[in-house]
Write a protein that holds these residues in place. Structure first.
Motif, PDB file in Angstrom:
ATOM      1  N   THR A 154       0.623   4.323  14.490  1.00  0.00           N
ATOM      2  CA  THR A 154       0.447   3.613  13.217  1.00  0.00           C
ATOM      3  C   THR A 154      -0.985   3.139  13.023  1.00  0.00           C
ATOM      4  N   TYR A 155      -1.928   3.689  13.778  1.00  0.00           N
ATOM      5  CA  TYR A 155      -3.339   3.318  13.611  1.00  0.00           C
ATOM      6  C   TYR A 155      -4.065   4.426  12.859  1.00  0.00           C
ATOM      7  N   ASN A 156      -3.446   4.871  11.751  1.00  0.00           N
ATOM      8  CA  ASN A 156      -4.001   5.976  10.972  1.00  0.00           C
ATOM      9  C   ASN A 156      -4.101   7.221  11.854  1.00  0.00           C
ATOM     10  N   PRO A 180      -2.153  10.795  13.654  1.00  0.00           N
ATOM     11  CA  PRO A 180      -1.138  11.818  13.366  1.00  0.00           C
ATOM     12  C   PRO A 180       0.142  11.565  14.154  1.00  0.00           C
ATOM     13  N   VAL A 181       1.258  11.986  13.598  1.00  0.00           N
ATOM     14  CA  VAL A 181       2.560  11.784  14.236  1.00  0.00           C
ATOM     15  C   VAL A 181       2.833  12.968  15.166  1.00  0.00           C
ATOM     16  N   GLU A 225       2.210  14.904   9.886  1.00  0.00           N
ATOM     17  CA  GLU A 225       1.229  14.382   8.946  1.00  0.00           C
ATOM     18  C   GLU A 225       0.657  13.061   9.449  1.00  0.00           C
ATOM     19  N   ASN A 226      -0.506  12.716   8.896  1.00  0.00           N
ATOM     20  CA  ASN A 226      -1.144  11.473   9.278  1.00  0.00           C
ATOM     21  C   ASN A 226      -0.353  10.274   8.732  1.00  0.00           C
ATOM     22  N   THR A 227      -0.415   9.135   9.429  1.00  0.00           N
ATOM     23  CA  THR A 227       0.263   7.924   8.961  1.00  0.00           C
ATOM     24  C   THR A 227      -0.746   7.020   8.274  1.00  0.00           C
ATOM     25  N   TYR A 228      -0.280   6.346   7.218  1.00  0.00           N
ATOM     26  CA  TYR A 228      -1.145   5.470   6.432  1.00  0.00           C
ATOM     27  C   TYR A 228      -0.472   4.111   6.263  1.00  0.00           C
ATOM     28  N   ILE A 262       4.471  -3.158   2.735  1.00  0.00           N
ATOM     29  CA  ILE A 262       4.875  -1.978   3.497  1.00  0.00           C
ATOM     30  C   ILE A 262       6.385  -2.014   3.681  1.00  0.00           C
ATOM     31  N   VAL A 306       9.489  -0.921   6.125  1.00  0.00           N
ATOM     32  CA  VAL A 306       9.746  -0.517   7.501  1.00  0.00           C
ATOM     33  C   VAL A 306      11.232  -0.625   7.796  1.00  0.00           C
ATOM     34  N   THR A 362       5.561   7.400  16.845  1.00  0.00           N
ATOM     35  CA  THR A 362       4.731   7.474  15.643  1.00  0.00           C
ATOM     36  C   THR A 362       3.544   6.536  15.778  1.00  0.00           C
TER      37      THR A 362
END
Length: 249
Positions: free
Chosen positions: A13-15, A17-18, A22-25, A32, A34, A11
């Protein structure tokens, strides 16, 4: 323990896509949630936190190959490039006990290279300086992110030496001379960041040896200027965003 090499992907995590999902934010969030297994412990002093932040990218990206290829006392290690990655490579290789040779195209970085821990500095555009290192280096970590001639560095390696690439250029490097590989059983390899286990190991090592990144702290509204400066190599050696400036903005 090496999640970065998972065959199903990881995944971003720099904005990012996975891998088709979907994109990660959340990268600039104040809070956050985790998984506990992905939490790292930082043992540096609290006033070092801004300088620790780049260790989670540049630090582990250089630490992982240096450890994998068993860099330490008795080995001569070349670091190609003195940027965000290269300056961490110099610091970590020095702390591991290796003899560190910095290869740079910039004569203006000689003093900085020595300050950061390089035992020797070679200006790679000088053919005579490069020739002096032929067949002398055990391991070379290439941090340069633009296409360049790898043969120039392969010829510096001893028999069974390795040239490990961590810089990621947008275009391929020029094709190399196969005889530079087969005549000395040399290798070209690559390395990708590091898993959680090794990242924790890196953080502990850096805390023990008082290693942090050289940084310039910036407010969020300076980000576009900082990006342009980064493209022009005008940073020593990482920008770090002051998160308080996000709240103020």
């Amino acid at each position: 323990g090496e999640e970065q090499y998972c065959e199903n992907g990881f995944t971003g995590t720099y904005n990012g896509p996975v891998f088709g999902g979907e994109n990660t934010y959340g990268g600039y969030s104040q809070t956050i949630v985790v998984k506990e297994s992905f939490v790292l412990q930082i043992r540096h002093a609290a006033d070092d936190l801004a300088r620790v932040a780049p260790l989670l990218c540049a630090g582990i990206t250089t630490y992982s190959p240096l450890r994998h290829w068993r860099v330490g006392p008795g080995t001569t290690v070349g670091i190609v490039g003195l940027g965000g990655l290269g300056h961490m490579g110099v610091k970590i290789a020095h702390a591991l006990g290796a003899t560190v040779v910095l290869f740079t195209t910039s004569p203006g970085k000689i003093a900085d290279g020595r300050r950061l821990g390089a035992d020797e500095v070679c200006v790679s555009t000088d053919d005579a300086q490069m020739a002096a290192y032929a067949n002398r280096v055990d391991f070379i970590l290439d941090t340069v992110a633009v296409p360049h001639d790898l043969d120039a560095y392969l010829s510096l390696l001893k028999r069974d030496g390795t040239l490990a690439l961590v810089g990621a250029p947008a275009a391929p490097h020029p094709a190399g001379n196969v005889f530079n590989l087969i005549l000395k059983r040399r290798r070209i390899a690559g390395s990708l960041i590091g898993g959680i286990r090794e990242t924790q190991e890196m953080l502990d090592f850096c805390a023990e040896h008082r290693i942090v990144s050289d940084i310039e702290v910036i407010p969020i509204d300076y980000i576009n200027v900082a990006y342009d400066r980064m493209l022009n190599s005008d940073v020593k050696y990482r920008f770090v965003i002051d998160m308080a400036s996000l709240r103020d903005a």
